[in-house]
Design a protein around this motif. Structure first.
Motif, short mmCIF file in Angstrom:
data_model
loop_
_atom_site.label_atom_id
_atom_site.label_comp_id
_atom_site.label_asym_id
_atom_site.label_seq_id
_atom_site.Cartn_x
_atom_site.Cartn_y
_atom_site.Cartn_z
N LEU A 5 0.72 -1.21 0.14
CA LEU A 5 0.14 0.01 -0.01
C LEU A 5 1.07 1.31 0.03
O LEU A 5 1.94 1.26 0.73
CB LEU A 5 -0.89 0.06 1.25
N GLY A 8 -1.73 4.79 1.13
CA GLY A 8 -3.20 4.74 1.39
C GLY A 8 -4.12 3.95 0.22
O GLY A 8 -4.92 3.55 0.62
N PRO A 51 -8.90 2.93 -3.96
CA PRO A 51 -9.36 2.24 -2.72
C PRO A 51 -10.77 1.66 -2.92
O PRO A 51 -11.67 1.98 -3.76
CB PRO A 51 -9.73 3.40 -1.77
N VAL A 435 -8.09 2.52 4.23
CA VAL A 435 -6.86 1.41 4.35
C VAL A 435 -7.03 0.29 4.86
O VAL A 435 -6.71 -0.97 4.64
CB VAL A 435 -5.53 2.23 4.66
N ILE A 453 3.21 -0.85 4.18
CA ILE A 453 2.64 0.35 4.13
C ILE A 453 3.85 1.41 4.03
O ILE A 453 4.79 1.53 4.49
CB ILE A 453 1.99 0.91 5.65
#
Length: 622
Positions: A5, A8, A51, A435, A453
């Motif tokens: 990721l 986000g 997302p 997220v 992340i």
């Protein structure tokens, strides 16, 4: 499996490719299937550029009520009338009324019609209900039946395979039984499950039959190779594993069955069914994954026993799968010397029924007996390598320090590398809406076990450091810590360091923000880029915190521009003579490969986010 990721947004979800077509070289040339082709608009490796906010069970129920659609609440799915079936009074293959033959996953909203075998996303279902496009046709297109090429290959292999008892030479049949551990499995059991043997490939052949056993959709070939004193099994599926969704044994399930035992190998299902008479099903990808698309086929069972294997990883997989299936109806068989996998138990003359009676309920975490705790500790001590996690392939030094890559841990990675792009979003306001939801969706659907992340500052923006900003960062770190623990998923959080003097080495205290990140982390890795006292500048990786067993240390790294990855330098260059400690004093460090140094091993998914480092000598390790 892992997911990366950035800012986000999930850039890519990678599914395991290694081993998907392994074993096919062992097939005769005329039987070796061609490479898989992409079907319709489905992606083998979905790239999610925005997302994805999965639908919730509450939203699904509200939509159905608003549309006047009746539904029934199940263990992991909702049942509703199928818009793809016109004759509502008809019965499907399992005897259920066609009017309630549609199963909708409570977590993802994905649907499956048991009557027409149409399947698709929640958006596809809404389009069908609202009359936007040809919903029924779209649903059928989304079903992942084998391709024409594979279907022809499946039929050709199946026709050439024969039952073991029909082999012309009795010695060949006996050798095959010994090779696969089937000396105590009867011909009646093999006949009931429709198992065959492919002589040219010396492999057992397990069929994937359509619901009701009416059509052949695919095959799994199981080859056996001697490995020391044991046997190594090699699986090949047609179609490829990502599309192969066979619950082996499903045609033998009656609609009156309310209890089932799930195994990770077809051979175990044979042994269990023969010994206990209970319905048994085999997961298509063993302990690696439980595809949510299979959940509708398991809805009818009030009790599910998971007996997946005889090692620690099988036990961990059973606990994860129980979450998808609804833990309140699941029981788990704990691995142990007197509780091996079913086929071995049968061959050792153990009572499989007695072992099943020892299965532990999966849902009552708050009530733990001393006996259970003792068995947990004994299991970890007896399986040290498995408890240590998956080892890196390219960084043996990292293995020597961290021992392995473990699920459920949080790793904080920091160091001097490229500066992130500026962002002005207040990401902490959206962590649970974007997220975390995306991460949970990936874990549920793909059984992702590692999330990277990259990176925390980018997600939070670059406003001046303040009390509110530090509190927001602490909250985010806590959210990732909770996610890792609750979902048994490793989370690597990249955090840039504070601004330090050029002549000082980075420490754990150099991590940007408060001490919350280093306190919550199980592992702290620092990419150092400092000059050596006796030579030119070198990069090296430092493990400054290791909660698993406390080992910390440092080893050199070399950046490969062509592959954009770090690797261990050649031995001639890898002698790290001296580095400066926190007080600026030169201290000797062990050279690579000697006692106290760390090996060189890393999984592909960790190449750019997991590198170890050098301990802070002024602070004890935790």
């Amino acid at each position: 499996m892992w997911v990366l990721l950035r800012g986000g947004y999930p850039l890519r979800i990678l599914l395991p490719l290694r081993g998907e077509w392994m074993g096919r070289r062992g097939l005769p040339r005329s039987l070796a299937p061609g490479p898989p082709r992409r079907r319709y608009r489905k992606e083998a490796l979905p790239a999610l550029e925005v997302p994805v906010l999965p639908v919730t069970a509450t939203e699904i129920r509200q939509y159905l009520r608003a549309r006047g659609i009746p539904f029934q609440d199940g263990h992991s799915c909702l049942r509703a009338p199928s818009p793809f079936v016109k004759a509502l009074p008809l019965k499907d293959q399992n005897g259920a009324t066609a009017s309630f033959s549609l199963f909708i996953d409570k977590t993802t909203g994905r649907f499956l019609c048991m009557t027409s075998l149409a399947e698709g996303s929640w958006e596809d279902f809404q389009a069908s209900v609202e009359g936007r496009g040809d919903g029924a046709r779209e649903g059928v297109l989304l079903s992942e039946a084998p391709e024409v090429e594979d279907s022809e290959e499946v039929r050709r292999i199946w026709d050439r395979a024969v039952p073991l008892w029909e082999l012309p030479e009795p010695e060949e049949a006996q050798l095959a039984r010994v090779m696969f551990g089937l000396t105590r499995v009867t011909d009646d059991t093999l006949r009931r499950f429709n198992v065959r043997y492919l002589r040219p490939a010396r492999s057992l052949v397990f069929p994937w039959l359509s619901p009701g056993g009416l059509g052949l959709r695919g095959l799994k070939l199981l080859g056996a190779e001697g490995q020391g004193d044991g046997v190594h099994y090699k699986e090949t599926t047609i179609p490829r594993p990502g599309v192969y969704r066979n619950l082996f044994g499903l045609p033998l399930i009656s609609r009156r069955d309310v209890e089932v035992v799930l195994t990770s190998r077809e051979l175990d299902s044979l042994a269990l069914n023969q010994s206990t008479g209970l319905p048994t099903l085999t997961l298509p990808r063993g302990t690696a994954c439980l595809p949510p698309a299979l959940l509708p086929y398991l809805e009818q069972f009030r009790r599910i026993v998971l007996w997946l294997g005889d090692d620690l990883r099988s036990w961990e997989a059973a606990k994860l799968f129980a979450r998808k299936l609804n833990p309140k109806r699941c029981s788990l068989v704990r691995p142990g010397d007197r509780q091996p996998r079913p086929l071995e138990a049968l061959n050792r003359g153990l009572s499989l029924s007695r072992i099943l009676r020892t299965a532990l309920p999966a849902w009552h975490k708050s009530i733990v007996s001393f006996r259970q705790l003792r068995e947990e500790v004994l299991g970890e001590l007896s399986n040290v390598e498995q408890a240590a996690g998956i080892r890196w392939n390219r960084f043996p030094d990292l293995n020597r320090l961290l021992k392995g890559h473990r699920k459920g841990e949080l790793t904080v990675f920091t160091g001097l590398y490229s500066t992130p792009c500026r962002a002005n979003r207040q990401w902490e306001d959206h962590i649970h809406q974007t997220v975390i939801d995306t991460m949970q969706h990936a874990v549920y659907v793909y059984d992702i076990c590692h999330v990277v992340i990259d990176n925390l500052q980018f997600m939070m923006g670059h406003e001046p450091l303040s009390t509110d900003r530090i509190a927001a960062q602490d909250y985010i770190v806590g959210a990732f810590r909770k996610f890792a623990t609750d979902n048994s998923c490793h989370v690597t959080l990249v955090i840039h360091p504070r601004k330090e003097d050029d002549d000082k080495e980075l420490q754990t205290a150099s991590i940007f923000g408060s001490a919350k990140a280093s306190q919550e982390a199980d592992n702290v890795l620092i990419l150092q880029d400092r000059k050596l006292v006796t030579g030119p500048g070198k990069r090296y990786l430092q493990v400054s915190k290791n909660r698993f067993d406390g080992d910390v240390g440092v080893f050199p790294l070399e950046f490969n521009k062509s592959s954009l990855t770090f690797s261990i330098p050649p031995k001639s260059k890898a002698r790290l003579k001296k580095v400066k400690d926190d007080n600026g004093l030169a201290t000797k460090k062990p050279s690579s490969g000697k006692k106290g140094a760390v090996p060189q091993n890393s999984e592909t998914c960790l190449d750019q986010a997991h590198q170890p480092c050098h301990p802070d000598p002024s602070k004890p390790s935790r």
